[in-house]
Design a protein around this motif. Sequence first.
Motif, mmCIF file in Angstrom:
data_model
loop_
_atom_site.group_PDB
_atom_site.id
_atom_site.type_symbol
_atom_site.label_atom_id
_atom_site.label_comp_id
_atom_site.label_asym_id
_atom_site.label_seq_id
_atom_site.Cartn_x
_atom_site.Cartn_y
_atom_site.Cartn_z
ATOM 1 N N THR A 129 0.833 -1.202 0.000
ATOM 2 C CA THR A 129 0.000 0.000 0.000
ATOM 3 C C THR A 129 0.862 1.244 0.000
ATOM 4 O O THR A 129 0.383 2.314 -0.373
ATOM 5 C CB THR A 129 -0.903 0.006 1.244
ATOM 6 N N SER A 130 2.119 1.119 0.394
ATOM 7 C CA SER A 130 2.988 2.281 0.511
ATOM 8 C C SER A 130 3.955 2.360 -0.669
ATOM 9 O O SER A 130 4.623 1.385 -1.005
ATOM 10 C CB SER A 130 3.773 2.210 1.816
ATOM 11 N N LYS A 131 3.993 3.528 -1.286
ATOM 12 C CA LYS A 131 4.971 3.756 -2.361
ATOM 13 C C LYS A 131 6.382 3.869 -1.782
ATOM 14 O O LYS A 131 7.355 3.593 -2.454
ATOM 15 C CB LYS A 131 4.628 5.027 -3.148
ATOM 16 N N TRP A 132 6.494 4.297 -0.514
ATOM 17 C CA TRP A 132 7.809 4.426 0.125
ATOM 18 C C TRP A 132 8.461 3.055 0.311
ATOM 19 O O TRP A 132 9.675 2.922 0.195
ATOM 20 C CB TRP A 132 7.702 5.149 1.463
ATOM 21 N N LEU A 133 7.642 2.049 0.619
ATOM 22 C CA LEU A 133 8.188 0.705 0.754
ATOM 23 C C LEU A 133 8.751 0.219 -0.581
ATOM 24 O O LEU A 133 9.843 -0.350 -0.636
ATOM 25 C CB LEU A 133 7.111 -0.261 1.254
#
Length: 111
Positions: free
Chosen positions: A71-75
Amino acid sequence: MTFNLTPEQLLAGVGVLLALLWVWRAGARRARAAADAARAGARLLSLFGRVVFTAGLIVGVQWIVITHPATSKWLLLAVLGLPALFASYALTRALTVTTLDTPRRRGRGRR
């Protein structure tokens, strides 16, 4: 029991002993050179193995994160960016000469 040796026989015996010593030392030098060459080859193979293992680990982690949508683009950015840094470090180390294999000298004196 006494031996009567002529000077020629004595000189021939010393010559044979010197020839044997020369052959023995040449064999030792050849064996040392072969061992040094094998050590250098093993060092290269070890480095290649570490680079391939690291690349496989990076690809595995990236594959897991990409195939299981996060769900996270940072991951996703961390999973793709950080291994790129590690890969660039490993490639830089692999392509950089860090040691010089110089022949050993006898004694510790200066030239």
